[in-house]
Design a protein around this motif. Structure first.
Motif, short mmCIF file in Angstrom:
data_model
loop_
_atom_site.label_atom_id
_atom_site.label_comp_id
_atom_site.label_asym_id
_atom_site.label_seq_id
_atom_site.Cartn_x
_atom_site.Cartn_y
_atom_site.Cartn_z
N ASP A 82 51.59 119.16 72.83
CA ASP A 82 51.71 118.79 71.42
C ASP A 82 50.42 118.15 70.92
OD1 ASP A 82 54.30 119.75 71.26
OD2 ASP A 82 55.19 117.80 71.74
N HIS A 83 49.82 117.32 71.76
CA HIS A 83 48.59 116.66 71.36
C HIS A 83 47.45 117.67 71.21
CE1 HIS A 83 46.04 113.24 70.64
NE2 HIS A 83 45.15 113.75 71.48
N LEU A 84 47.36 118.64 72.11
CA LEU A 84 46.35 119.68 72.01
C LEU A 84 46.55 120.47 70.72
CD1 LEU A 84 43.94 121.24 73.11
CD2 LEU A 84 45.55 122.64 74.43
N ALA A 85 47.78 120.81 70.39
CA ALA A 85 48.06 121.52 69.13
C ALA A 85 47.61 120.69 67.94
CB ALA A 85 49.54 121.86 69.03
N HIS A 86 47.86 119.38 67.99
CA HIS A 86 47.43 118.48 66.92
C HIS A 86 45.90 118.45 66.81
CE1 HIS A 86 47.07 114.92 64.42
NE2 HIS A 86 46.29 114.39 65.35
N VAL A 87 45.22 118.32 67.95
CA VAL A 87 43.76 118.27 67.97
C VAL A 87 43.17 119.57 67.43
CG1 VAL A 87 41.75 118.21 69.52
CG2 VAL A 87 43.57 116.52 69.78
N LEU A 88 43.71 120.71 67.86
CA LEU A 88 43.22 122.00 67.38
C LEU A 88 43.44 122.15 65.88
CD1 LEU A 88 44.33 124.33 70.30
CD2 LEU A 88 42.00 123.58 69.76
N SER A 89 44.60 121.72 65.40
CA SER A 89 44.89 121.80 63.98
C SER A 89 43.97 120.90 63.16
CB SER A 89 46.35 121.42 63.72
OG SER A 89 46.62 121.41 62.34
#
Length: 182
Positions: A82-89
């Motif tokens: 979830d954090h990686l998805a947040h960072v990418l977004s």
């Protein structure tokens, strides 16, 4: 080549960390990211293959960078995924920029290889010019009307001065280097 791009992206994230100051500025330098694609494109004289290699190397480096960012930042999200998805977004503008710069610089690297007898010398000249150009663009953002809204860097100026000096050195060394076979 992709392994080197991945290692570069991960190392850049570790250098940058998640604090402000000189490390943050070094981690935000654009020229190394452009060189990832350019150097990848030097492996082929085909513009199409150079573009694909430049894109693949840039995307690999960016994903490595943001994976490390997701791991080392202290956001309290549900999990790494979830954090990686947040960072990418949150950084999608840089991802989209890489989708443009990767193929362009990769194709340019391939063009250098096909066009010049000494492609390494030509790439060194381009590297020097890129290292010199970035600090000029950053400085220009403060004086050219409208650029301040596009380029909002408020980072430490010392790494940019060092970058420009390295660019002058790289350019001088490249231009002094005798041609291959000469």
């Amino acid at each position: 080549m992709l392994g080197a791009a991945l290692a570069f992206g991960m190392l850049a994230a570790l250098i940058k960390g998640h604090h402000h100051g000189v490390r943050d500025t070094i981690g935000n330098l654009s020229t190394p990211w452009l060189l990832v694609a350019l150097l990848s494109g030097l492996h082929t004289p085909s513009l199409r293959r150079g573009a694909v290699l430049g894109l693949a190397a840039t995307v690999t480096a960016l994903l490595g960078f943001y994976l490390v960012v997701a791991v080392i930042t202290d956001e309290q999200l549900v999990g790494l995924r979830d954090h990686l998805a947040h960072v990418l977004s949150a950084n999608r503008r840089w991802l989209f920029s890489g989708l443009l710069s990767g193929p362009l610089l990769g194709a340019f690297g391939a063009w250098l290889r096909a066009r010049f007898t000494d492609a390494a010398k030509a790439a060194a000249v381009v590297t020097g010019l890129l290292l010199i150009a970035e600090p000029l663009v950053i400085a220009g953002a403060h004086v050219v009307p409208g650029w301040q809204q596009i380029i909002t860097w408020t980072l430490d100026p010392v790494p940019y001065l060092i970058e420009a000096a390295l660019g002058v050195l790289a350019l001088a060394l490249a231009l002094r280097r005798p041609p291959v076979g000469g």
